[in-house]
Design an enzyme around this catalytic site. Structure first.
Site, PDB file in Angstrom:
ATOM      1  N   HIS A 121       0.847  -1.197   0.000  1.00 50.44           N
ATOM      2  CA  HIS A 121       0.000   0.000   0.000  1.00 50.44           C
ATOM      3  C   HIS A 121       0.880   1.244   0.000  1.00 50.44           C
ATOM      4  O   HIS A 121       1.999   1.223   0.491  1.00 50.44           O
ATOM      5  CB  HIS A 121      -0.919   0.031   1.232  1.00 50.44           C
ATOM      6  N   LYS A 189      20.342  -4.760  13.268  1.00 50.47           N
ATOM      7  CA  LYS A 189      21.636  -4.122  13.481  1.00 50.47           C
ATOM      8  C   LYS A 189      22.737  -5.180  13.421  1.00 50.47           C
ATOM      9  O   LYS A 189      22.497  -6.369  13.633  1.00 50.47           O
ATOM     10  CB  LYS A 189      21.675  -3.371  14.807  1.00 50.47           C
TER      11      LYS A 189
END
Length: 195
Positions: A121, A189
């Protein structure tokens, strides 16, 4: 009682094999040799799906309970291309390819992972309310050879994961990962180099 159970399990396996064969034929999937699909595979879309040699797809918690009550679903949109290399292993994973997803050789994808090359979307409300919806962002995903993706991870659009890298369980991968490193978390990370 055990004989009846074994008979029912064997009938279920046979039904899954026949159904998967029909789906692969109907969707004109290009398959290499020794494709093994355990359970019922969900396939949808009119794009190109290519599967290499010695690929294993688990699509039921009976074959890999780590994925929970999920199955493997593969959607390849019109004009999109999904490529699975040789010796890829997938368990109870959702792959949605709107543009291009490349998964190279010897990649293992843990239970209940999700790989998307689209946002589905727009972030703009006017675009979302338009019929059909407009300005949906897509970017190819590339997963290099030897990568391991831990259970419950989500790989998002535009990501490139380098050779032999590991994605820790439950990670959300929204940026690219270099080769030979372990990354994890939400947001993802760097954890350490692979020696």
């Amino acid at each position: 009682m055990k004989k009846l159970y074994d008979l029912l399990v064997n009938l279920w396996f046979l039904k899954s094999k026949v159904t998967n064969f029909i789906k692969l034929s109907l969707f004109k999937v290009k398959t290499g040799k020794n494709l093994k699909i355990n359970g019922g595979l969900f396939l949808k879309g009119r794009g190109l799906l290519e599967v290499g040699d010695d690929v294993t797809i688990n699509s039921n918690y009976f074959f890999n309970p780590i994925g929970g009550q999920t199955f493997t679903s593969i959607v390849v949109g019109k004009n999109a291309k999904l490529s699975l290399g040789d010796r890829v292993g997938i368990s109870n994973t959702a792959i949605y390819c709107a543009q291009e997803i490349v998964i190279k050789n010897n990649v293992l994808i843990g239970g209940d992972c999700k790989i998307y090359d689209t946002d589905f979307h727009s972030v703009n409300i006017e675009d979302r309310l338009a019929i059909p919806e407009q300005n949906i962002q897509t970017k190819p995903v590339f997963i290099a050879s030897g990568v391991f993706i831990g259970t419950g991870s989500i790989i998002l659009k535009g990501v490139k994961i380098g050779e032999n890298s590991v994605v820790a369980a439950g990670s959300v991968v929204s940026k690219s990962i270099p080769a030979n490193e372990i990354w994890g978390g939400n947001p993802i990370k760097f954890i350490k180099k692979i020696i």
